[in-house]
Design a protein around this motif. Structure first.
Motif, mmCIF file in Angstrom:
data_model
loop_
_atom_site.group_PDB
_atom_site.id
_atom_site.type_symbol
_atom_site.label_atom_id
_atom_site.label_comp_id
_atom_site.label_asym_id
_atom_site.label_seq_id
_atom_site.Cartn_x
_atom_site.Cartn_y
_atom_site.Cartn_z
ATOM 1 N N GLN A 225 -5.472 -6.677 2.438
ATOM 2 C CA GLN A 225 -4.881 -7.241 3.571
ATOM 3 C C GLN A 225 -3.750 -7.663 4.168
ATOM 4 O O GLN A 225 -2.627 -6.849 2.649
ATOM 5 C CB GLN A 225 -5.365 -9.593 3.232
ATOM 6 N N ARG A 226 -3.008 -7.912 4.994
ATOM 7 C CA ARG A 226 -1.392 -7.233 5.074
ATOM 8 C C ARG A 226 -0.465 -8.764 6.433
ATOM 9 O O ARG A 226 -0.714 -8.888 6.531
ATOM 10 C CB ARG A 226 -1.111 -6.218 5.746
ATOM 11 N N ILE A 227 0.399 -8.849 5.175
ATOM 12 C CA ILE A 227 1.133 -9.761 6.029
ATOM 13 C C ILE A 227 2.336 -9.424 6.315
ATOM 14 O O ILE A 227 2.871 -8.925 5.038
ATOM 15 C CB ILE A 227 0.967 -11.728 5.066
ATOM 16 N N ARG A 228 3.053 -9.221 7.875
ATOM 17 C CA ARG A 228 4.621 -9.155 7.572
ATOM 18 C C ARG A 228 5.057 -10.058 8.017
ATOM 19 O O ARG A 228 4.888 -11.333 8.717
ATOM 20 C CB ARG A 228 4.377 -8.490 8.867
ATOM 21 N N ALA A 229 6.877 -9.847 7.641
ATOM 22 C CA ALA A 229 7.600 -10.671 7.756
ATOM 23 C C ALA A 229 7.923 -9.702 8.749
ATOM 24 O O ALA A 229 7.804 -9.507 9.443
ATOM 25 C CB ALA A 229 8.800 -10.515 6.855
ATOM 26 N N SER A 230 9.053 -10.795 9.719
ATOM 27 C CA SER A 230 9.994 -10.407 10.849
ATOM 28 C C SER A 230 10.836 -8.719 10.609
ATOM 29 O O SER A 230 11.290 -8.099 9.170
ATOM 30 C CB SER A 230 10.923 -11.437 11.673
ATOM 31 N N GLN A 231 10.219 -8.077 11.920
ATOM 32 C CA GLN A 231 11.144 -6.743 11.597
ATOM 33 C C GLN A 231 12.932 -7.122 11.479
ATOM 34 O O GLN A 231 13.508 -7.360 12.204
ATOM 35 C CB GLN A 231 10.749 -6.478 12.949
ATOM 36 N N ILE A 232 13.438 -5.704 10.563
ATOM 37 C CA ILE A 232 14.628 -5.694 11.002
ATOM 38 C C ILE A 232 14.880 -4.207 11.602
ATOM 39 O O ILE A 232 14.693 -3.604 11.393
ATOM 40 C CB ILE A 232 15.208 -5.836 9.759
ATOM 41 N N ASP A 233 15.785 -4.667 12.854
ATOM 42 C CA ASP A 233 16.311 -3.916 13.403
ATOM 43 C C ASP A 233 17.368 -2.950 13.201
ATOM 44 O O ASP A 233 18.393 -3.968 12.529
ATOM 45 C CB ASP A 233 16.166 -4.269 14.885
ATOM 46 N N VAL A 234 17.711 -1.929 12.357
ATOM 47 C CA VAL A 234 18.574 -1.405 12.260
ATOM 48 C C VAL A 234 19.484 -0.954 12.772
ATOM 49 O O VAL A 234 20.267 -0.490 13.163
ATOM 50 C CB VAL A 234 18.547 -0.393 10.821
ATOM 51 N N ASN A 235 18.574 0.622 13.674
ATOM 52 C CA ASN A 235 19.830 1.672 14.971
ATOM 53 C C ASN A 235 20.777 1.856 14.720
ATOM 54 O O ASN A 235 21.451 1.532 15.104
ATOM 55 C CB ASN A 235 19.213 0.543 16.062
ATOM 56 N N LYS A 236 21.303 2.594 13.000
ATOM 57 C CA LYS A 236 21.813 3.324 12.618
ATOM 58 C C LYS A 236 21.873 4.281 11.424
ATOM 59 O O LYS A 236 20.480 4.097 11.235
ATOM 60 C CB LYS A 236 22.900 2.135 11.995
ATOM 61 N N LYS A 237 23.232 5.521 11.743
ATOM 62 C CA LYS A 237 23.484 6.119 10.906
ATOM 63 C C LYS A 237 24.007 6.234 10.202
ATOM 64 O O LYS A 237 24.798 5.689 10.100
ATOM 65 C CB LYS A 237 23.241 8.168 12.239
ATOM 66 N N SER A 238 23.684 6.701 8.655
ATOM 67 C CA SER A 238 24.648 6.171 7.708
ATOM 68 C C SER A 238 25.292 7.158 7.060
ATOM 69 O O SER A 238 24.201 8.188 6.987
ATOM 70 C CB SER A 238 24.175 4.837 6.945
#
Length: 393
Positions: A225-238
């Motif tokens: 079983q797998r439960i996901r939260a909301s995706q966090i879009d980062v789209n960033k280079k550190s």
């Protein structure tokens, strides 16, 4: 008249000797708010259940005037500077700690605030909670520009604590361009998934190389079983060493049933009480069994005599953010015949019957509420109510 600064208007009609006079004089006099104290009463604890505490209600005749009654707790005898609330319920307390109870009344229209007073003795919290022992915290990370440097991750919880700082490593060469891999977060303790509020990324020695993160996908797993939260879009280079904290949403419980509070059977709340019933008890009491069914409820085998069955539920009071119970009559004067604890409500039917007869009232409604914190349950499923109709029919 209420407290405040008042203007004065003088008006005189025209007469043979004088013209009409109409003038307003501003800030002529002030009525100051009266001071007050809470005296003749000491805060106490009404109920303790596992790691939850209910303060005794401040009687209305103990303080003068209006204002909001607020309660707070502290592990010391000092008056708290934060944590004041209108609710008398305090949940998620630390097992093994001792708590003092405090009460105050905020400033009203005609009265100044009544200073806080505290209990004389502390109340011990000896219960404990099991919390989560099955669900495993994970994070899925998608990379658009790879790195060979170390990446660490940590989950943060609503109570301000954090899981252990975990170096994110998989089965191969991690964080290569195009990777979308899963990693386990360690040091979770017994926190429930719905207590997750933050995710922290930590980068070590990225100078000169950098790493490009496309998104983070928080999740928990148990077996298949797998439960996901909301995706966090980062789209960033550190390109430098830093810690970045992201808000996590979507782990809130979607509550489907709440045990015998949802039940319409004999163990459920009576929704109609006939005061003319000769077998009626003087006091009606309902105790919530604590059961919750939501997306995190795992199968449990229940043995009932020679029979057994599988139930998808858990005891909310064995976990973080358990619910509080409240009861309120549609007529304020009847509330004195109602009472509640952390997990139960009661109605003094004998006294309520007498006052209803004197008032010539044949029917009254009483609302019972079971309330989960909105931070850890969806708005649509955090509040459950039942209406009890008490009548002479």
């Amino acid at each position: 008249m209420k407290a405040g600064i008042y203007d004065v208007r003088l008006v005189r009609d025209e007469c043979n000797d004088y013209q009409k006079f109409d003038a307003v004089f501003t800030s002529v006099f002030e009525i100051s708010k009266a001071s007050r104290t809470i005296s003749g009463w000491t805060p106490t604890v009404k109920d303790v259940y596992k790691v939850n505490l209910l303060a005794t209600e401040l009687p209305r005749d103990i303080y003068k005037g209006d204002g909001t009654v607020e309660y707070a707790i502290s592990t010391s005898g000092s008056i708290p500077t934060e944590g004041w609330q209108e609710s008398r319920s305090f949940m998620n307390l630390k097992s093994g700690s001792n708590y003092y109870v405090f009460v105050r009344v905020t400033e009203g229209e005609n009265y100044l605030a009544a200073p806080a007073i505290g209990s004389n003795v502390a109340t011990a919290i000896t219960g404990s909670i099991t919390g989560n022992t099955k669900w495993e915290p994970r994070i899925q990370i998608k990379t658009f520009d790879g790195t060979d440097r170390a990446i660490h991750g940590t989950y943060g919880f609503y109570d301000g604590n954090w899981s252990s700082r975990t170096k994110l490593t998989g089965n191969g060469n991690d964080f290569e361009k195009g990777d979308d891999d899963y990693y386990t977060i360690k040091g979770w303790g017994n926190y429930d998934p719905w207590m997750i509020s933050k995710y922290r990324l930590e980068f070590d020695h990225l100078v000169g190389q950098g790493w490009g993160c496309e998104n983070l996908k928080p999740l928990v797993e148990y077996n298949d079983q797998r439960i996901r939260a909301s995706q966090i879009d980062v789209n960033k280079k550190s390109n430098s060493d830093q810690n970045i904290i992201y808000d996590v949403t979507g782990f809130q419980r979607v509550i489907e049933e709440v045990g015998n509070f949802s039940s319409t059977g004999e163990d459920g709340i009576l929704t109609n009480i006939n005061l003319n019933n000769e077998n009626l008890a003087e006091v009606y009491t309902f105790t919530y069994n604590g059961k919750v069914r939501d997306q995190y409820a795992l199968p449990v085998v229940i043995i009932d005599g020679e029979n057994s069955y599988i139930e998808y539920a858990y005891d909310a009071y064995d976990h973080y953010d358990a619910p509080s119970m409240y009861i309120e009559a549609d007529k304020d004067k009847y509330n004195q015949y109602l009472d509640y604890t952390i997990n139960s409500i009661s109605i003094n039917l004998a006294n309520l019957k007498e006052v209803m007869e004197n008032d010539g009232v044949t029917s009254t409604n009483i609302e019972v509420t079971l309330k989960f914190p909105e931070r850890s349950a969806t708005n649509e499923t955090s509040k459950w109510t039942k209406i009890i109709t008490v009548s002479f029919e």
